[in-house]
Design an enzyme around this catalytic site. Structure first.
Site, PDB file in Angstrom:
ATOM      1  N   ASN A   1      -3.421   6.040  -0.373  1.00 26.07           N
ATOM      2  CA  ASN A   1      -2.885   6.217   0.980  1.00 26.07           C
ATOM      3  C   ASN A   1      -2.169   7.542   1.169  1.00 26.07           C
ATOM      4  OD1 ASN A   1      -3.842   3.967   2.330  1.00 26.07           O
ATOM      5  ND2 ASN A   1      -2.241   2.650   1.505  1.00 26.07           N
TER       6      ASN A   1
ATOM      7  N   SER B   1       0.811  -1.214   0.000  1.00 27.34           N
ATOM      8  CA  SER B   1       0.000   0.000   0.000  1.00 27.34           C
ATOM      9  C   SER B   1       0.845   1.265   0.000  1.00 27.34           C
ATOM     10  CB  SER B   1      -0.918   0.013   1.230  1.00 27.34           C
ATOM     11  OG  SER B   1      -0.159  -0.085   2.419  1.00 27.34           O
TER      12      SER B   1
ATOM     13  N   HIS C   1      -2.271  -2.927  -6.025  1.00 25.19           N
ATOM     14  CA  HIS C   1      -2.768  -2.661  -4.672  1.00 25.19           C
ATOM     15  C   HIS C   1      -4.292  -2.785  -4.642  1.00 25.19           C
ATOM     16  CE1 HIS C   1      -3.534   0.450  -1.272  1.00 25.19           C
ATOM     17  NE2 HIS C   1      -3.557  -0.788  -0.808  1.00 25.19           N
TER      18      HIS C   1
ATOM     19  N   GLU D   1      -5.327  -0.236  -7.445  1.00 25.91           N
ATOM     20  CA  GLU D   1      -4.348   0.810  -7.741  1.00 25.91           C
ATOM     21  C   GLU D   1      -3.123   0.135  -8.356  1.00 25.91           C
ATOM     22  OE1 GLU D   1      -3.032   4.684  -5.134  1.00 25.91           O
ATOM     23  OE2 GLU D   1      -2.988   2.733  -4.156  1.00 25.91           O
TER      24      GLU D   1
END
Length: 313
Positions: free
Chosen positions: A207, A136, A157, A169
């Protein structure tokens, strides 16, 4: 690059088992690897239960107006479920992944541990195989440096839980080839996912935005601005989020949140990404969230009090 027919997944936790479920239910052969045999056993049960839940949460109810159509759907569902479970194979032997066309790691969020795994995978995977990381936040370029195939290393991800969340992602390292990117994107779309592409910067897209918000929620709690209930209720009802940031942190895992904040702080070099001391303290105390039964909230109780706005607000 060969067509993807077999997927290897390393790590039988919630993320790994969810990725394995997606692959198996979409007609791919799957090797799910974990050194812990008990984890593999739990993953098998979780995958079977998860597939069953898809039918129990409305997929059949929407067809009840037509009994024949409903029976046909149920038959197809059980056929798909049984086929998926047949396609799923469990192993604790890394060598079994030698037949995989793509290997997705979903292990602990540690650069050193992941790099060692990628080096080992590079030695056993066939030459055409893609090595993907579900990280992440960790640099794909640095993970790729542990291999002799950096053009075939990519970030993939998935959001938690993978069978439900729509986003994947995709992160390109410095040397990731266009062929690797196209094949990985096509696989995510085969899983029914929406994809976004990020360059290889700390935290990527999601994130980079999400974790500072969670960290700020911890600062808000740490400095006594409001109770945890009011913080979560305020964000849920004030910004229309499905759950508050502290609830979300517990779901993700406070240790994972802390790891990502450390990566952001180190990778971007800005003090605004420094982890909140309260987050650090909770992780030190073993309060990691739902997976440990206690985090910001205590899940060991039979029922959790509903979050309601404070009279002060």
């Amino acid at each position: 690059m060969a067509e993807i027919k077999c997927v290897g997944v390393v790590g039988a936790g919630q993320m790994g088992s969810g990725i394995a479920q997606l692959a198996a239910t979409n007609g791919l052969d799957v090797w799910l690897l974990d050194a812990d045999r008990d984890a593999l056993s739990r993953a098998t049960g979780a995958i079977s239960s998860s597939i069953n839940r898809f039918v129990s949460k409305g997929h059949v109810l929407r067809l009840l107006h037509d009994p024949l159509e409903t029976l046909e759907f149920i038959f197809i569902f059980f056929e798909v479920r049984d086929d998926a479970m047949r396609r799923l194979r469990l192993t604790s032997n890394l060598q079994d992944l030698c037949s995989a066309d793509i290997i997705v790691e979903a292990i602990v969020e540690s650069e050193d541990v992941k790099k060692k795994l990628f080096k080992d995978l590079d030695g056993i995977a066939k030459s055409s195989a893609i090595l993907a990381s579900n990280t992440s936040s960790i640099s794909i370029t640095r993970l790729a440096s542990a291999t002799k195939r950096p053009s075939q290393v990519i970030g993939m991800h998935f959001m938690n839980p993978p069978p439900i969340m729509k986003l994947v992602e995709i992160i390109r390292g410095a040397d990731t080839s266009e062929e690797t990117f196209v094949a990985t994107k096509a696989l995510a779309e085969r899983f029914g996912k929406t994809t976004v592409c990020s360059q290889d910067y700390a935290g990527f897209i999601v994130n980079r935005i999400l974790m500072p918000m969670i960290n700020e929620a911890f600062h808000t709690l740490y400095t006594g601005v409001a109770t945890k209930e009011d913080i979560d209720s305020g964000m849920k009802h004030g910004t229309n989020q499905p759950m508050g940031p502290l609830e979300l942190a517990d779901l993700i895992g406070l240790d994972v949140c802390l790891s990502v904040m450390k990566v952001l702080h180190e990778g971007l070099g800005d003090s605004k990404y420094a982890p909140c001391p309260l987050l650090v303290q909770y992780v030190d105390a073993g309060r990691l969230g739902r997976k440990r039964g206690i985090g910001v909230y205590d899940y060991r109780k039979a029922t959790q009090k509903p979050i309601t706005p404070s009279p002060r607000l």
